[in-house]
Write a protein that holds these residues in place. Structure first.
Motif, mmCIF file in Angstrom:
data_model
loop_
_atom_site.group_PDB
_atom_site.id
_atom_site.type_symbol
_atom_site.label_atom_id
_atom_site.label_comp_id
_atom_site.label_asym_id
_atom_site.label_seq_id
_atom_site.Cartn_x
_atom_site.Cartn_y
_atom_site.Cartn_z
ATOM 1 N N ALA A 202 -7.570 0.199 -0.012
ATOM 2 C CA ALA A 202 -6.843 1.052 -1.072
ATOM 3 C C ALA A 202 -5.883 0.492 -1.882
ATOM 4 C CB ALA A 202 -6.127 2.280 -0.168
ATOM 5 N N GLY A 203 -5.677 0.608 -2.808
ATOM 6 C CA GLY A 203 -4.410 0.515 -3.782
ATOM 7 C C GLY A 203 -3.938 1.239 -4.707
ATOM 8 N N PHE A 204 -2.797 1.378 -4.601
ATOM 9 C CA PHE A 204 -1.740 2.389 -5.545
ATOM 10 C C PHE A 204 -0.474 1.941 -5.986
ATOM 11 C CE2 PHE A 204 -1.371 2.944 -0.933
ATOM 12 C CZ PHE A 204 -0.114 2.894 -0.753
ATOM 13 N N PRO A 205 -0.125 2.505 -7.044
ATOM 14 C CA PRO A 205 1.282 1.896 -7.330
ATOM 15 C C PRO A 205 2.516 2.152 -6.616
ATOM 16 C CG PRO A 205 -0.119 3.217 -9.179
ATOM 17 C CD PRO A 205 -0.434 3.183 -7.910
ATOM 18 N N ILE A 206 3.349 1.221 -6.805
ATOM 19 C CA ILE A 206 4.387 1.309 -5.385
ATOM 20 C C ILE A 206 5.222 2.483 -5.568
ATOM 21 C CG2 ILE A 206 6.229 0.341 -7.430
ATOM 22 C CD1 ILE A 206 5.962 -0.353 -3.489
ATOM 23 N N GLN A 207 5.264 3.363 -6.694
ATOM 24 C CA GLN A 207 6.021 4.781 -6.448
ATOM 25 C C GLN A 207 5.524 5.726 -5.648
ATOM 26 O OE1 GLN A 207 4.685 3.494 -9.501
ATOM 27 N NE2 GLN A 207 3.510 5.264 -10.602
#
Length: 271
Positions: A202-207
């Motif tokens: 899974a990958g997602f922006p830090i916010q």
């Protein structure tokens, strides 16, 4: 960075690997100023993430990439026309026509702006991060999506083709779409991260890190069975270590049934 959220998410999901942060270094001066150890030699980006998931802190630039596609996906090099046209992937034999290969390549998504280097490390040991990568089994990915949907609803940018998984699926797509993405990984990613057959990413922006962690914790008592709740408790040093009580014999089904009974008692004829 994000120490408390990293701790809670790892404990709540019982993750074996460290949560990895990726930080783009736009300029040579930023790369030089980074205190992380420079990567020696050439490796795939997948292997760099593997090192970070096992505790290493490294900084990399274009010459460290043994995989040209990874460096291009992440914005360290411009993509040549042979790639953007789809001809490269078609001639590799992965897709049945040049038009299809071009469409797949476009859908993979790539960092459009140029950068000089990247920091890759355990997230809690970073000062800054742009994207978060989590590797785990399918069940843990399910829990991540339950936490995400609790806060953001239906994910609308999920896509993977089993190729360029670590660089495109788990970094470029989440960054470009400003949204989460899941990946089935690819042959290279599986080999270079030494992952098991059941692992995904899974990958997602830090916010998203803070609200997603909160969503995972909010849904823990609702979706986990008693056996899994016991396993989570056994891994904690204190019962309230997650900042919440883990309750046995509680589920969203029970809450739903209670509300259904409430509707019956209220005389709701629309059911």
């Amino acid at each position: 960075m994000e120490n408390e959220n990293v701790f809670k998410l790892r404990k709540a999901l019982r993750l074996e690997r460290r949560i990895v942060g990726v930080h783009f270094l736009a300029y040579r001066q930023e790369y030089d100023a980074s205190s992380f150890a420079p990567m020696q030699g050439k490796r795939s980006f997948c292997n760099m993430v593997h090192l970070a998931s096992n505790g290493e802190k490294i900084k990399i630039h274009g010459e460290n990439f043994s995989c040209q596609g990874g460096a291009e996906s992440l914005g360290l090099f411009d993509q040549p026309e042979v790639t953007t046209s789809g001809r490269f992937f078609y001639e590799c034999g992965l897709y049945s026509s040049r038009a299809l290969a071009r469409q797949v390549h476009e859908g993979m998504q790539h960092i459009e702006h140029r950068i000089y280097g990247i920091e890759v490390a355990p997230l809690e040991e970073m000062g800054k991060a742009d994207v978060v990568i989590i590797l785990g089994n399918a069940r843990q990915m399910m829990r991540i999506m339950q936490g995400y949907s609790n806060k953001f609803g239906m994910a609308r940018h999920l896509s993977t083709v089993g190729n360029q998984a670590m660089c495109s699926d788990l970094v470029a797509k989440p960054f470009s779409n400003n949204d989460i993405n899941l990946s089935l990984l690819c042959a290279g990613a599986r080999r270079n991260t030494q992952c098991t057959e059941g692992e995904m990413g899974a990958g997602f922006p830090i916010q998203y890190m803070s609200p997603l962690t909160e969503g995972v914790l909010i849904t823990l008592n609702l979706v986990e069975c008693n056996e899994e709740k016991k396993r989570i408790l056994e891994a904690l040093e204190e019962p309230m270590e997650l900042g919440m009580a883990i309750e046995m014999n509680m589920s969203y089904i029970q809450k739903g049934m209670r509300y259904r009974q409430y509707c019956l008692e209220m005389g709701d004829e629309r059911r």
